[in-house]
Design a protein around this motif. Structure first.
Motif, PDB file in Angstrom:
ATOM      1  N   GLY A  79       0.824  -1.211   0.000  1.00  0.00           N
ATOM      2  CA  GLY A  79       0.000   0.000   0.000  1.00  0.00           C
ATOM      3  C   GLY A  79       0.856   1.257   0.000  1.00  0.00           C
ATOM      4  N   LEU A  80       1.894   1.279   0.819  1.00  0.00           N
ATOM      5  CA  LEU A  80       2.782   2.440   0.866  1.00  0.00           C
ATOM      6  C   LEU A  80       3.531   2.614  -0.451  1.00  0.00           C
ATOM      7  CD1 LEU A  80       4.251   2.136   4.471  1.00  0.00           C
ATOM      8  CD2 LEU A  80       2.738   3.930   3.624  1.00  0.00           C
ATOM      9  N   LEU A  81       3.962   1.503  -1.038  1.00  0.00           N
ATOM     10  CA  LEU A  81       4.694   1.577  -2.305  1.00  0.00           C
ATOM     11  C   LEU A  81       3.826   2.063  -3.460  1.00  0.00           C
ATOM     12  CD1 LEU A  81       6.894  -1.636  -2.089  1.00  0.00           C
ATOM     13  CD2 LEU A  81       7.678   0.748  -1.996  1.00  0.00           C
ATOM     14  N   SER A  82       2.512   2.001  -3.303  1.00  0.00           N
ATOM     15  CA  SER A  82       1.621   2.477  -4.360  1.00  0.00           C
ATOM     16  C   SER A  82       1.442   3.996  -4.321  1.00  0.00           C
ATOM     17  CB  SER A  82       0.258   1.788  -4.259  1.00  0.00           C
ATOM     18  OG  SER A  82      -0.444   2.227  -3.115  1.00  0.00           O
ATOM     19  N   ILE A  83       1.911   4.650  -3.263  1.00  0.00           N
ATOM     20  CA  ILE A  83       1.829   6.110  -3.168  1.00  0.00           C
ATOM     21  C   ILE A  83       2.860   6.719  -4.115  1.00  0.00           C
ATOM     22  CG2 ILE A  83       2.120   8.117  -1.652  1.00  0.00           C
ATOM     23  CD1 ILE A  83       1.326   6.285   0.701  1.00  0.00           C
ATOM     24  N   PRO A  84       2.459   7.688  -4.934  1.00  0.00           N
ATOM     25  CA  PRO A  84       3.422   8.315  -5.846  1.00  0.00           C
ATOM     26  C   PRO A  84       4.633   8.872  -5.079  1.00  0.00           C
ATOM     27  CG  PRO A  84       1.194   8.989  -6.388  1.00  0.00           C
ATOM     28  CD  PRO A  84       1.110   8.223  -5.093  1.00  0.00           C
ATOM     29  N   GLY A  85       5.818   8.573  -5.576  1.00  0.00           N
ATOM     30  CA  GLY A  85       7.050   9.059  -4.969  1.00  0.00           C
ATOM     31  C   GLY A  85       7.619   8.155  -3.889  1.00  0.00           C
ATOM     32  N   ALA A  86       6.919   7.088  -3.539  1.00  0.00           N
ATOM     33  CA  ALA A  86       7.389   6.207  -2.464  1.00  0.00           C
ATOM     34  C   ALA A  86       8.542   5.314  -2.909  1.00  0.00           C
ATOM     35  CB  ALA A  86       6.250   5.343  -1.932  1.00  0.00           C
ATOM     36  N   LYS A  87       8.613   5.028  -4.195  1.00  0.00           N
ATOM     37  CA  LYS A  87       9.685   4.182  -4.702  1.00  0.00           C
ATOM     38  C   LYS A  87      10.882   5.052  -5.058  1.00  0.00           C
ATOM     39  CE  LYS A  87       6.608   0.704  -6.655  1.00  0.00           C
ATOM     40  NZ  LYS A  87       6.135   0.069  -7.895  1.00  0.00           N
ATOM     41  N   ILE A  88      11.967   4.826  -4.373  1.00  0.00           N
ATOM     42  CA  ILE A  88      13.198   5.564  -4.632  1.00  0.00           C
ATOM     43  C   ILE A  88      14.089   4.683  -5.503  1.00  0.00           C
ATOM     44  CG2 ILE A  88      15.223   6.668  -3.576  1.00  0.00           C
ATOM     45  CD1 ILE A  88      12.471   8.011  -2.959  1.00  0.00           C
ATOM     46  N   HIS A  89      14.556   5.230  -6.596  1.00  0.00           N
ATOM     47  CA  HIS A  89      15.417   4.468  -7.499  1.00  0.00           C
ATOM     48  C   HIS A  89      16.873   4.809  -7.220  1.00  0.00           C
ATOM     49  CE1 HIS A  89      12.129   2.661  -9.645  1.00  0.00           C
ATOM     50  NE2 HIS A  89      11.519   3.843  -9.553  1.00  0.00           N
ATOM     51  N   ARG A  90      17.661   3.780  -7.073  1.00  0.00           N
ATOM     52  CA  ARG A  90      19.031   3.869  -6.584  1.00  0.00           C
ATOM     53  C   ARG A  90      19.893   4.856  -7.379  1.00  0.00           C
ATOM     54  NH1 ARG A  90      24.207   1.464  -6.788  1.00  0.00           N
ATOM     55  NH2 ARG A  90      24.961   0.874  -4.707  1.00  0.00           N
ATOM     56  N   GLN A  91      19.977   4.675  -8.678  1.00  0.00           N
ATOM     57  CA  GLN A  91      20.877   5.495  -9.485  1.00  0.00           C
ATOM     58  C   GLN A  91      20.518   6.982  -9.389  1.00  0.00           C
ATOM     59  OE1 GLN A  91      21.771   4.014 -13.355  1.00  0.00           O
ATOM     60  NE2 GLN A  91      22.762   5.896 -14.020  1.00  0.00           N
ATOM     61  N   GLU A  92      19.259   7.308  -9.534  1.00  0.00           N
ATOM     62  CA  GLU A  92      18.830   8.713  -9.460  1.00  0.00           C
ATOM     63  C   GLU A  92      19.150   9.308  -8.096  1.00  0.00           C
ATOM     64  OE1 GLU A  92      14.665   8.626 -10.348  1.00  0.00           O
ATOM     65  OE2 GLU A  92      14.994   7.641 -12.271  1.00  0.00           O
ATOM     66  N   PHE A  93      18.839   8.571  -7.045  1.00  0.00           N
ATOM     67  CA  PHE A  93      19.080   9.066  -5.684  1.00  0.00           C
ATOM     68  C   PHE A  93      20.570   9.279  -5.436  1.00  0.00           C
ATOM     69  CE2 PHE A  93      20.285   7.903  -1.324  1.00  0.00           C
ATOM     70  CZ  PHE A  93      19.784   9.026  -0.668  1.00  0.00           C
ATOM     71  N   LEU A  94      21.386   8.268  -5.742  1.00  0.00           N
ATOM     72  CA  LEU A  94      22.817   8.388  -5.473  1.00  0.00           C
ATOM     73  C   LEU A  94      23.468   9.480  -6.307  1.00  0.00           C
ATOM     74  CD1 LEU A  94      23.834   4.645  -5.018  1.00  0.00           C
ATOM     75  CD2 LEU A  94      23.597   6.405  -3.244  1.00  0.00           C
ATOM     76  N   GLN A  95      23.051   9.618  -7.561  1.00  0.00           N
ATOM     77  CA  GLN A  95      23.598  10.699  -8.387  1.00  0.00           C
ATOM     78  C   GLN A  95      23.301  12.057  -7.764  1.00  0.00           C
ATOM     79  OE1 GLN A  95      21.886   9.788 -12.213  1.00  0.00           O
ATOM     80  NE2 GLN A  95      23.735   8.730 -12.895  1.00  0.00           N
ATOM     81  N   GLU A  96      22.112  12.207  -7.230  1.00  0.00           N
ATOM     82  CA  GLU A  96      21.713  13.477  -6.614  1.00  0.00           C
ATOM     83  C   GLU A  96      22.507  13.774  -5.343  1.00  0.00           C
ATOM     84  OE1 GLU A  96      17.941  15.148  -4.123  1.00  0.00           O
ATOM     85  OE2 GLU A  96      17.495  13.865  -5.835  1.00  0.00           O
ATOM     86  N   VAL A  97      22.566  12.810  -4.423  1.00  0.00           N
ATOM     87  CA  VAL A  97      23.182  13.100  -3.119  1.00  0.00           C
ATOM     88  C   VAL A  97      24.702  13.064  -3.142  1.00  0.00           C
ATOM     89  CG1 VAL A  97      21.160  12.392  -1.784  1.00  0.00           C
ATOM     90  CG2 VAL A  97      23.002  10.742  -2.209  1.00  0.00           C
TER      91      VAL A  97
END
Length: 168
Positions: A13-31
């Motif tokens: 249910g939580l994973l169905s909320i928009p934005g709940a799924k964080i994708h590794r490559q995008e996140f790591l590139q950003e931080v």
């Protein structure tokens, strides 16, 4: 209903909320952007462990920043949701619980990726059963670890507002 399936159903249910799924490559590139001198190395960040690009100390600093950021969002949102007071507050409680769980799930993924976990989702953005189970374990572990700090943050924020100006 099988009580053993409840955590999996909650996670799905939580994973169905928009934005709940964080994708590794995008996140790591950003931080990692401001910590890596050779930006070309960030193009392949999905195939390497973050500690091969930055020091463990830097990873710990990024983790603390992410925890602080998520706590601020949860605390502020909870406070604002409770502003109507009275009976209006009862309507905001379910939404407040969901937003807390949402941010906890996002933070669990962010920290997992920082410390070397592989991508949780397939090329279609779906979580496998194994991924969902891993997220459940991390999520419920973090609920206990983060919960106390979030309550402290709410108390500090309320005290600051009562004085007339929120602290930074």
């Amino acid at each position: 209903m099988n009580a053993g399936n409840l955590p999996i159903k909650l996670m799905n249910g939580l994973l169905s909320i928009p934005g709940a799924k964080i994708h590794r490559q995008e996140f790591l590139q950003e931080v990692l952007l401001s910590y890596v001198s050779d930006k070309d190395k960030l193009k392949n960040v999905d195939n390497i462990r973050p500690w091969s690009l930055v020091s463990h100390r830097s990873l710990d600093l990024i983790a603390k920043e992410r925890i602080s950021y998520r706590k601020k969002i949860v605390t502020t949102t909870s406070f604002l949701a409770g502003l109507p007071g009275g009976f209006g507050m009862f309507a905001s409680v379910p939404a407040d619980v969901v937003q807390y769980q949402y941010h906890l799930l996002v933070l669990a993924q962010e920290l997992a990726y920082l410390y070397g976990m592989p991508e949780f989702y397939d090329e279609n953005g779906n979580a496998t059963e194994q991924t969902t189970q891993a997220l459940v374990v991390m999520f419920f572990g973090m609920r206990e670890a983060i919960g106390h700090g979030a309550r402290e943050g709410v108390e500090q924020f309320i005290k600051a507002v009562a004085k007339g100006a929120p602290e930074r």
